[in-house]
Structure formats: C-alpha cells, structure tokens
Design a protein around this motif. Structure first.
Motif, PDB file in Angstrom:
ATOM      1  N   HIS A  47      31.171  54.828  50.617  1.00 28.39           N
ATOM      2  CA  HIS A  47      30.730  54.756  49.225  1.00 28.39           C
ATOM      3  C   HIS A  47      30.427  53.355  48.711  1.00 28.39           C
ATOM      4  N   GLY A  48      30.890  52.313  49.393  1.00 32.12           N
ATOM      5  CA  GLY A  48      30.660  50.956  48.917  1.00 32.12           C
ATOM      6  C   GLY A  48      31.043  50.789  47.448  1.00 32.12           C
ATOM      7  N   PRO A  49      32.318  51.010  47.122  1.00 32.65           N
ATOM      8  CA  PRO A  49      32.732  51.003  45.711  1.00 32.65           C
ATOM      9  C   PRO A  49      32.505  49.649  45.028  1.00 32.65           C
ATOM     10  N   ASP A  50      32.339  49.714  43.716  1.00 23.55           N
ATOM     11  CA  ASP A  50      32.176  48.515  42.905  1.00 23.55           C
ATOM     12  C   ASP A  50      33.531  47.899  42.575  1.00 23.55           C
ATOM     13  N   LEU A  51      34.560  48.751  42.535  1.00 23.10           N
ATOM     14  CA  LEU A  51      35.909  48.301  42.201  1.00 23.10           C
ATOM     15  C   LEU A  51      36.895  49.057  43.087  1.00 23.10           C
ATOM     16  N   VAL A  52      37.852  48.320  43.652  1.00 26.19           N
ATOM     17  CA  VAL A  52      38.921  48.925  44.448  1.00 26.19           C
ATOM     18  C   VAL A  52      40.237  48.613  43.760  1.00 26.19           C
ATOM     19  N   VAL A  53      41.007  49.661  43.471  1.00 23.40           N
ATOM     20  CA  VAL A  53      42.349  49.522  42.907  1.00 23.40           C
ATOM     21  C   VAL A  53      43.300  49.909  44.031  1.00 23.40           C
ATOM     22  N   ILE A  54      44.142  48.965  44.459  1.00 26.41           N
ATOM     23  CA  ILE A  54      44.935  49.199  45.668  1.00 26.41           C
ATOM     24  C   ILE A  54      46.354  48.675  45.523  1.00 26.41           C
ATOM     25  N   ASP A  55      47.270  49.404  46.139  1.00 22.70           N
ATOM     26  CA  ASP A  55      48.636  48.938  46.309  1.00 22.70           C
ATOM     27  C   ASP A  55      48.687  48.280  47.683  1.00 22.70           C
ATOM     28  N   PRO A  56      48.724  46.947  47.752  1.00 25.31           N
ATOM     29  CA  PRO A  56      48.688  46.278  49.058  1.00 25.31           C
ATOM     30  C   PRO A  56      49.949  46.469  49.889  1.00 25.31           C
ATOM     31  N   ILE A  77      38.472  43.662  43.044  1.00 28.45           N
ATOM     32  CA  ILE A  77      39.727  44.254  43.501  1.00 28.45           C
ATOM     33  C   ILE A  77      40.804  44.068  42.438  1.00 28.45           C
ATOM     34  N   VAL A  78      41.511  45.161  42.160  1.00 31.67           N
ATOM     35  CA  VAL A  78      42.698  45.132  41.318  1.00 31.67           C
ATOM     36  C   VAL A  78      43.857  45.547  42.212  1.00 31.67           C
ATOM     37  N   ALA A  79      44.808  44.644  42.415  1.00 23.20           N
ATOM     38  CA  ALA A  79      45.970  44.941  43.252  1.00 23.20           C
ATOM     39  C   ALA A  79      47.143  45.329  42.356  1.00 23.20           C
ATOM     40  N   VAL A  80      47.822  46.409  42.730  1.00 23.11           N
ATOM     41  CA  VAL A  80      48.971  46.915  41.977  1.00 23.11           C
ATOM     42  C   VAL A  80      50.202  46.743  42.850  1.00 23.11           C
ATOM     43  N   THR A  81      51.124  45.885  42.413  1.00 25.65           N
ATOM     44  CA  THR A  81      52.307  45.633  43.226  1.00 25.65           C
ATOM     45  C   THR A  81      53.490  45.254  42.347  1.00 25.65           C
ATOM     46  N   ARG A  82      54.678  45.498  42.869  1.00 24.58           N
ATOM     47  CA  ARG A  82      55.868  45.038  42.155  1.00 24.58           C
ATOM     48  C   ARG A  82      56.563  43.924  42.931  1.00 24.58           C
ATOM     49  N   SER A  83      55.982  43.531  44.033  1.00 21.14           N
ATOM     50  CA  SER A  83      56.590  42.525  44.895  1.00 21.14           C
ATOM     51  C   SER A  83      55.954  41.150  44.675  1.00 21.14           C
ATOM     52  N   GLU A  84      56.776  40.182  44.323  1.00 21.46           N
ATOM     53  CA  GLU A  84      56.288  38.811  44.140  1.00 21.46           C
ATOM     54  C   GLU A  84      55.801  38.234  45.473  1.00 21.46           C
ATOM     55  N   GLN A  87      52.359  39.530  45.990  1.00 23.04           N
ATOM     56  CA  GLN A  87      51.458  38.858  45.047  1.00 23.04           C
ATOM     57  C   GLN A  87      51.073  37.490  45.584  1.00 23.04           C
ATOM     58  N   ASN A  88      52.031  36.760  46.116  1.00 21.11           N
ATOM     59  CA  ASN A  88      51.747  35.433  46.674  1.00 21.11           C
ATOM     60  C   ASN A  88      50.829  35.541  47.895  1.00 21.11           C
ATOM     61  N   ARG A  89      51.033  36.548  48.736  1.00 18.11           N
ATOM     62  CA  ARG A  89      50.193  36.721  49.927  1.00 18.11           C
ATOM     63  C   ARG A  89      48.753  37.043  49.561  1.00 18.11           C
ATOM     64  N   ILE A  90      48.564  37.888  48.550  1.00 21.17           N
ATOM     65  CA  ILE A  90      47.193  38.300  48.229  1.00 21.17           C
ATOM     66  C   ILE A  90      46.437  37.264  47.390  1.00 21.17           C
ATOM     67  N   ARG A  91      47.143  36.349  46.768  1.00 22.31           N
ATOM     68  CA  ARG A  91      46.455  35.268  46.030  1.00 22.31           C
ATOM     69  C   ARG A  91      45.552  34.482  46.979  1.00 22.31           C
ATOM     70  N   GLY A  92      46.028  34.301  48.197  1.00 20.46           N
ATOM     71  CA  GLY A  92      45.245  33.572  49.192  1.00 20.46           C
ATOM     72  C   GLY A  92      43.994  34.316  49.629  1.00 20.46           C
ATOM     73  N   LEU A  93      43.921  35.600  49.356  1.00 22.39           N
ATOM     74  CA  LEU A  93      42.743  36.383  49.713  1.00 22.39           C
ATOM     75  C   LEU A  93      41.675  36.361  48.629  1.00 22.39           C
ATOM     76  N   ASP A  96      40.896  39.487  42.650  1.00 17.16           N
ATOM     77  CA  ASP A  96      40.459  39.272  41.274  1.00 17.16           C
ATOM     78  C   ASP A  96      41.591  39.432  40.262  1.00 17.16           C
ATOM     79  N   THR A  97      42.334  40.514  40.381  1.00 17.51           N
ATOM     80  CA  THR A  97      43.342  40.843  39.369  1.00 17.51           C
ATOM     81  C   THR A  97      44.563  41.454  40.039  1.00 17.51           C
ATOM     82  N   THR A  98      45.748  41.074  39.556  1.00 17.35           N
ATOM     83  CA  THR A  98      46.992  41.672  40.031  1.00 17.35           C
ATOM     84  C   THR A  98      47.717  42.267  38.834  1.00 17.35           C
TER      85      THR A  98
END
Length: 176
Positions: A47-56, A77-84, A87-93, A96-98
């Motif tokens: 589908h080549g989505p315009d926005l991905v909402v994901i729990d990493p 990309i909107v990442a949904v997480t409760r783990s700091e 969050q630190n790991r995905i910042r390097g990627l 867009d939004t956490t």
C-alpha cells in the motif's frame, strides 16, 4: 500525499488497531492495520502508506522502522512506546513523532492528526471518537457516558448486547 491518504497501524494489541481503524477511516483516509512487524512490512510493500503508526517494541519493530525509513516510501512515522530506552533508540532513526503509550488515545489521535495535512478530516463529522457503552444498569451507563463525554468522546448507549447489535442504541445517544 495522493487524493486518499493511507495510514498503517502496527501494534501488538489488536483492539487498539481495530479501534484506530474504525476511528480514523473516512472518505479521505484509508486505514489498515497489522499486529506483527512481518504483516506490517507486507502492508507497507502493498500500500505504500503515507503515515505509519507503530509500536517499535513489537518483535522486529525496530528493523521495520529502519526499513521504512530507508525504503522507497516516504511515510511519516508516529512511534507509540512507553519505554524510554526504545525512544532513545528510535531517535537515531529520524522518527517524526513519538507518543507515550500511557498518554492515552487522545494523545495518539492528536499526534496522528498533526502528522496529516490539515485538509484531511478524520474521526467523523464532529472530530470525536465514538464509544458504544453497553450495560444493563442505567447508572453505570450514565456514569461512563458522562466520563467519556467530558473527555471528548461521542458516546452511544445500549442496554444490552441485542440492542447494540440491532443498532437501536443510535437513538439513545448521550449528550451532556
């Protein structure tokens, strides 16, 4: 984004995926979901989505984020997480939004809305998520309806499962 935007929800909690699909789908938005990184990757390719909402934090979630970020699709990309730590790991990627998973549905929907062009409408005509409250006790229905309405939800009520399934609850819409 094209005429009809596509959002992909990837989360291990099927109930959240289903809720977001129902809440966000509109004539301008196609919303699809997956409960695993493998299924999410397949849907990205299809589908080549315009926005991905994901729990990493799902198994293979970080590699999926990396492949989306480096792949041919330029999805936000909107990442949904409760783990700091995550969050630190995905910042390097360059995510867009956490969103903190504990912040609730309103925060998540707000982040999704902020990631889409303003001209797109989501959440129906009144911009609220609809919640169906089914309980045989009037007092419980009323308390839940008041609480949910005060938190911005459109609330529909039914006295039992049969009433809910027969759509008679629509006429019993709660308003404060």
């Amino acid at each position: 984004m094209g005429k009809k935007a596509t959002i992909l929800i990837v989360d291990k909690e099927k109930i959240l995926v289903d809720l977001l699909i129902r809440a966000l789908s509109s004539s301008e938005l196609s919303v699809i979901g997956a409960t695993s990184a493998e299924e999410g990757a397949r849907l990205v390719d299809l589908h080549g989505p315009d926005l991905v909402v994901i729990d990493p934090s799902i198994p293979n979630g970080i590699p999926l984020l990396s492949s989306i970020r480096s792949g041919p699709f330029k999805a936000k990309i909107v990442a949904v997480t409760r783990s700091e730590e995550i969050q630190n790991r995905i910042r390097g990627l360059g995510i867009d939004t956490t969103v903190d998973r504990n912040a609730g549905l309103d925060s998540l929907v707000g982040a999704i809305r902020a990631s889409l062009p303003a001209i797109l409408s989501i959440l129906g005509e009144d911009n609220r998520v609809s919640v169906l409250v089914v309980d045989d006790e009037d007092e419980i229905r009323t308390v839940l309806a008041e609480f949910l309405t005060n938190h911005g939800y459109a609330v529909l009520l039914a006295k039992n499962g049969r009433e809910a399934l027969n759509n008679t609850y629509i006429s019993d819409h709660y308003s404060s």
